[in-house]
Design a protein around this motif. Structure first.
Motif, PDB file in Angstrom:
ATOM      1  N   ILE A  62       0.837  -1.202   0.000  1.00  0.00           N
ATOM      2  CA  ILE A  62       0.000   0.000   0.000  1.00  0.00           C
ATOM      3  C   ILE A  62       0.869   1.249   0.000  1.00  0.00           C
ATOM      4  O   ILE A  62       0.638   2.201  -0.751  1.00  0.00           O
ATOM      5  CB  ILE A  62      -0.934   0.001   1.226  1.00  0.00           C
ATOM      6  N   ALA A  63       1.898   1.238   0.862  1.00  0.00           N
ATOM      7  CA  ALA A  63       2.781   2.396   0.973  1.00  0.00           C
ATOM      8  C   ALA A  63       3.449   2.669  -0.374  1.00  0.00           C
ATOM      9  O   ALA A  63       3.565   3.819  -0.798  1.00  0.00           O
ATOM     10  CB  ALA A  63       3.839   2.152   2.039  1.00  0.00           C
ATOM     11  N   PHE A  64       3.835   1.597  -1.049  1.00  0.00           N
ATOM     12  CA  PHE A  64       4.495   1.762  -2.345  1.00  0.00           C
ATOM     13  C   PHE A  64       3.544   2.405  -3.358  1.00  0.00           C
ATOM     14  O   PHE A  64       3.902   3.352  -4.053  1.00  0.00           O
ATOM     15  CB  PHE A  64       4.977   0.393  -2.863  1.00  0.00           C
ATOM     16  N   ILE A  65       2.292   1.895  -3.384  1.00  0.00           N
ATOM     17  CA  ILE A  65       1.320   2.425  -4.354  1.00  0.00           C
ATOM     18  C   ILE A  65       1.058   3.899  -4.100  1.00  0.00           C
ATOM     19  O   ILE A  65       1.123   4.742  -5.014  1.00  0.00           O
ATOM     20  CB  ILE A  65      -0.007   1.631  -4.294  1.00  0.00           C
ATOM     21  N   VAL A  66       0.794   4.224  -2.828  1.00  0.00           N
ATOM     22  CA  VAL A  66       0.480   5.617  -2.483  1.00  0.00           C
ATOM     23  C   VAL A  66       1.672   6.519  -2.777  1.00  0.00           C
ATOM     24  O   VAL A  66       1.549   7.587  -3.385  1.00  0.00           O
ATOM     25  CB  VAL A  66       0.066   5.722  -1.002  1.00  0.00           C
ATOM     26  N   GLY A  67       2.842   6.042  -2.339  1.00  0.00           N
ATOM     27  CA  GLY A  67       4.062   6.829  -2.558  1.00  0.00           C
ATOM     28  C   GLY A  67       4.306   7.068  -4.040  1.00  0.00           C
ATOM     29  O   GLY A  67       4.632   8.174  -4.455  1.00  0.00           O
ATOM     30  N   TYR A  68       4.079   6.039  -4.825  1.00  0.00           N
ATOM     31  CA  TYR A  68       4.293   6.145  -6.266  1.00  0.00           C
ATOM     32  C   TYR A  68       3.375   7.202  -6.877  1.00  0.00           C
ATOM     33  O   TYR A  68       3.824   8.066  -7.637  1.00  0.00           O
ATOM     34  CB  TYR A  68       4.043   4.779  -6.909  1.00  0.00           C
ATOM     35  N   TYR A  69       2.092   7.145  -6.478  1.00  0.00           N
ATOM     36  CA  TYR A  69       1.121   8.106  -7.010  1.00  0.00           C
ATOM     37  C   TYR A  69       1.495   9.536  -6.657  1.00  0.00           C
ATOM     38  O   TYR A  69       1.510  10.422  -7.495  1.00  0.00           O
ATOM     39  CB  TYR A  69      -0.283   7.810  -6.459  1.00  0.00           C
ATOM     40  N   LEU A  70       1.808   9.733  -5.353  1.00  0.00           N
ATOM     41  CA  LEU A  70       2.128  11.090  -4.899  1.00  0.00           C
ATOM     42  C   LEU A  70       3.374  11.608  -5.606  1.00  0.00           C
ATOM     43  O   LEU A  70       3.418  12.746  -6.069  1.00  0.00           O
ATOM     44  CB  LEU A  70       2.319  11.107  -3.387  1.00  0.00           C
ATOM     45  N   LEU A  71       4.382  10.742  -5.700  1.00  0.00           N
ATOM     46  CA  LEU A  71       5.624  11.153  -6.362  1.00  0.00           C
ATOM     47  C   LEU A  71       5.359  11.543  -7.805  1.00  0.00           C
ATOM     48  O   LEU A  71       5.839  12.564  -8.283  1.00  0.00           O
ATOM     49  CB  LEU A  71       6.636  10.007  -6.322  1.00  0.00           C
ATOM     50  N   ARG A  72       4.569  10.714  -8.458  1.00  0.00           N
ATOM     51  CA  ARG A  72       4.241  10.968  -9.866  1.00  0.00           C
ATOM     52  C   ARG A  72       3.617  12.344 -10.026  1.00  0.00           C
ATOM     53  O   ARG A  72       4.004  13.131 -10.876  1.00  0.00           O
ATOM     54  CB  ARG A  72       3.251   9.903 -10.347  1.00  0.00           C
ATOM     55  N   ILE A  73       2.633  12.640  -9.144  1.00  0.00           N
ATOM     56  CA  ILE A  73       1.926  13.919  -9.239  1.00  0.00           C
ATOM     57  C   ILE A  73       2.880  15.076  -8.997  1.00  0.00           C
ATOM     58  O   ILE A  73       2.922  16.044  -9.750  1.00  0.00           O
ATOM     59  CB  ILE A  73       0.765  13.956  -8.225  1.00  0.00           C
ATOM     60  N   TRP A  74       3.679  14.954  -7.937  1.00  0.00           N
ATOM     61  CA  TRP A  74       4.508  16.098  -7.566  1.00  0.00           C
ATOM     62  C   TRP A  74       5.711  16.274  -8.483  1.00  0.00           C
ATOM     63  O   TRP A  74       6.158  17.377  -8.726  1.00  0.00           O
ATOM     64  CB  TRP A  74       4.921  15.997  -6.104  1.00  0.00           C
ATOM     65  N   ILE A  75       6.205  15.169  -8.970  1.00  0.00           N
ATOM     66  CA  ILE A  75       7.326  15.303  -9.900  1.00  0.00           C
ATOM     67  C   ILE A  75       6.854  15.906 -11.205  1.00  0.00           C
ATOM     68  O   ILE A  75       7.502  16.763 -11.790  1.00  0.00           O
ATOM     69  CB  ILE A  75       8.031  13.942 -10.100  1.00  0.00           C
ATOM     70  N   LEU A  76       5.659  15.495 -11.617  1.00  0.00           N
ATOM     71  CA  LEU A  76       5.094  16.098 -12.830  1.00  0.00           C
ATOM     72  C   LEU A  76       4.937  17.596 -12.651  1.00  0.00           C
ATOM     73  O   LEU A  76       5.152  18.376 -13.567  1.00  0.00           O
ATOM     74  CB  LEU A  76       3.735  15.469 -13.127  1.00  0.00           C
ATOM     75  N   ASP A  77       4.547  17.983 -11.432  1.00  0.00           N
ATOM     76  CA  ASP A  77       4.354  19.389 -11.122  1.00  0.00           C
ATOM     77  C   ASP A  77       5.643  20.179 -11.354  1.00  0.00           C
ATOM     78  O   ASP A  77       5.640  21.236 -11.967  1.00  0.00           O
ATOM     79  CB  ASP A  77       3.916  19.503  -9.655  1.00  0.00           C
ATOM     80  N   THR A  78       6.767  19.632 -10.878  1.00  0.00           N
ATOM     81  CA  THR A  78       8.032  20.338 -11.074  1.00  0.00           C
ATOM     82  C   THR A  78       8.484  20.256 -12.527  1.00  0.00           C
ATOM     83  O   THR A  78       9.026  21.207 -13.064  1.00  0.00           O
ATOM     84  CB  THR A  78       9.154  19.770 -10.163  1.00  0.00           C
ATOM     85  N   LYS A  79       8.193  19.117 -13.128  1.00  0.00           N
ATOM     86  CA  LYS A  79       8.545  18.965 -14.542  1.00  0.00           C
ATOM     87  C   LYS A  79       7.893  20.039 -15.374  1.00  0.00           C
ATOM     88  O   LYS A  79       8.478  20.585 -16.300  1.00  0.00           O
ATOM     89  CB  LYS A  79       8.070  17.587 -15.046  1.00  0.00           C
ATOM     90  N   GLU A  80       6.648  20.338 -14.992  1.00  0.00           N
ATOM     91  CA  GLU A  80       5.893  21.322 -15.749  1.00  0.00           C
ATOM     92  C   GLU A  80       6.607  22.669 -15.721  1.00  0.00           C
ATOM     93  O   GLU A  80       6.693  23.356 -16.726  1.00  0.00           O
ATOM     94  CB  GLU A  80       4.499  21.471 -15.164  1.00  0.00           C
ATOM     95  N   ARG A  81       7.129  23.016 -14.537  1.00  0.00           N
ATOM     96  CA  ARG A  81       7.868  24.276 -14.432  1.00  0.00           C
ATOM     97  C   ARG A  81       9.056  24.279 -15.376  1.00  0.00           C
ATOM     98  O   ARG A  81       9.288  25.221 -16.115  1.00  0.00           O
ATOM     99  CB  ARG A  81       8.361  24.468 -12.990  1.00  0.00           C
ATOM    100  N   HIS A  82       9.799  23.151 -15.330  1.00  0.00           N
ATOM    101  CA  HIS A  82      10.938  23.028 -16.238  1.00  0.00           C
ATOM    102  C   HIS A  82      10.470  23.142 -17.672  1.00  0.00           C
ATOM    103  O   HIS A  82      11.080  23.802 -18.501  1.00  0.00           O
ATOM    104  CB  HIS A  82      11.650  21.689 -16.028  1.00  0.00           C
ATOM    105  N   GLY A  83       9.347  22.450 -17.925  1.00  0.00           N
ATOM    106  CA  GLY A  83       8.788  22.440 -19.274  1.00  0.00           C
ATOM    107  C   GLY A  83       8.473  23.842 -19.746  1.00  0.00           C
ATOM    108  O   GLY A  83       8.777  24.212 -20.881  1.00  0.00           O
ATOM    109  N   ASN A  84       7.876  24.657 -18.847  1.00  0.00           N
ATOM    110  CA  ASN A  84       7.545  26.032 -19.197  1.00  0.00           C
ATOM    111  C   ASN A  84       8.801  26.819 -19.557  1.00  0.00           C
ATOM    112  O   ASN A  84       8.823  27.561 -20.529  1.00  0.00           O
ATOM    113  CB  ASN A  84       6.843  26.718 -18.031  1.00  0.00           C
ATOM    114  N   GLU A  85       9.827  26.633 -18.710  1.00  0.00           N
ATOM    115  CA  GLU A  85      11.083  27.338 -18.982  1.00  0.00           C
ATOM    116  C   GLU A  85      11.640  26.915 -20.332  1.00  0.00           C
ATOM    117  O   GLU A  85      12.054  27.750 -21.132  1.00  0.00           O
ATOM    118  CB  GLU A  85      12.103  27.063 -17.871  1.00  0.00           C
TER     119      GLU A  85
END
Lengths: 293, 105
Positions: free
Chosen positions: A157-180
């Motif tokens: 369960i911890a792995f699944i939840v952690g994976y989802y959260l990481l995916r969301i938040w990493i995408l969030d930072t990626k987007e910033r990079h993407g904008n730049e």
């Protein structure tokens, strides 16, 4: 309808207006009713002559340039609030938590902030969330139910939840990079017509991440609702066993009753336990499976 | 009478009724309902609107028979509005009547 109920209802429906205005309107109607009563009319008849309250409210709100549509959506909203689904509420909670930490990050690191540090905070949040997932297991161990598979379940369960959260938040930072990167491409585009492969890759990433970003909101609510469902699942499981036990107990008591052994007190207790635990388990089942719809 | 007709002229009647002399809510409703048969409840929202649009001013007068009464007084802006509506009404009425007369022949 009586005068008091009419005025009370009118006041309730006019609650968008300022209190002083509402008082003013109510006073006018009250005076009117009082004058009519003096003429010897009946309370019910006077109010019936006013027609529908909704019509009066609509006309009154028009005097304040508040459109019908506002009034309608407002009443619809009130009705809709009751029907709001479980997932939506959980989504709201999730959003408020996420925005709280985002605001915290903004305050501490100001505007852009140091990306590395905000990442650390986000990681801490993930760790915190995963830690809270451990709670129901501790609870079960505390009760005395010990099962070697628990640790394994927790890890999954911890792995699944952690994976989802990481995916969301990493995408969030990626987007910033993407904008730049996108901006950089625009600048370069003016100078050179041929874009390198790398740049097109980045541009692709950018558009992809923006669309992913739009999905993020629903994903967050999804993750939070999944977490709460997992919590409830571990609550519901022992309760299901208790329910089954209760029914078996009830069956035994009824069998004893048939053989002439009357245990009225115990029978009532068993009946009560059965009903309450059935109600709780079905409630849990409802939320886990259907998402509280 | 057709309710759309009523709605249209109600504002004109209320304005001219207050223009003749200041009136309080119930008195106004009584005088208006003598001319047009309207739902009495809907006159109050109209009064509210005309007040909000500064065609009317209000003031309270103590009453011997009960709570203080809110009187409506027409403003200069309200008088202008009344004049405009009256002119519109007269020309409208004239042209409708002429048309009806002509088509009867």
């Amino acid at each position: 309808m009586k005068k008091v109920t009419f005025l009370k209802e009118l006041r309730k429906k006019l609650d968008v207006l300022e209190d002083s205005e509402i008082d003013d309107i109510i006073k006018e109607y009250e005076n009117h009713i009082d004058e009519e009563l003096k003429q010897g009319k009946r309370e019910e008849d006077i109010i019936r002559e006013f027609g529908s309250i909704d019509e009066l409210v609509r006309e009154t709100l028009k005097a304040y340039k508040i459109s019908d549509r506002y009034y309608q959506t407002k009443t619809e909203q009130k009705e809709g609030e009751k029907e709001e689904t479980f997932e939506k509420t959980m989504g709201k909670i999730g959003h408020s938590i996420v925005s709280f930490f985002q605001n915290l990050g903004n305050v501490v690191f100001q505007e852009d902030g140091n990306i590395a540090l905000t990442m650390i905070i986000k990681l801490l949040c993930i760790v915190l969330m995963i830690c809270t997932l451990r709670l129901p297991f501790y609870f079960l161990e505390y009760i005395g139910i010990d099962f070697w598979l628990f640790d394994f379940c927790y890890l999954v369960i911890a792995f699944i939840v952690g994976y989802y959260l990481l995916r969301i938040w990493i995408l969030d930072t990626k987007e910033r990079h993407g904008n730049e990167a996108g901006k950089a491409i625009q600048k370069k585009g003016k100078n050179t017509i041929h874009a390198t492969e790398k740049e097109t890759d980045e541009a692709f990433l950018k558009t992809e991440s923006i669309s992913e970003r739009q999905e993020n909101k629903s994903k967050i609510s999804h993750v939070v609702s999944v977490i709460v469902r997992i919590f409830l699942f571990f609550f519901a499981l022992p309760f299901l066993l208790i329910t089954i036990g209760c029914y078996i107990f009830l069956g035994v008591l009824i069998a004893l009753w048939c053989q002439g052994i009357y245990l009225v007190g115990l029978l009532l207790i068993a009946l009560g336990c059965c009903l309450s635990s059935t109600a709780f388990t079905t409630w849990c089942y409802h939320i886990i499976v259907k998402g509280g719809k | 009478m057709n309710s759309q007709f009523k709605k249209g002229v109600l504002e004109l009647i209320v304005l001219s009724s207050v223009a003749s002399h200041d009136r309080y809510g119930y008195e106004l409703v009584e005088s208006v309902s003598k001319v047009v048969d309207v739902n009495e409840g809907t006159i109050y929202p109209l009064l509210k609107r005309l007040t909000n649009e500064h065609y009317f001013e209000t003031y309270l007068v103590e009453s011997t028979e009960g709570p203080p009464r809110k009187y409506y007084h027409i403003t200069s802006l309200g008088s202008e509005r009344l004049q405009l509506l009256q002119e519109q009404w007269v020309t409208f009425e004239k042209s409708v009547n002429q048309f009806l007369k002509r088509s009867r022949k």
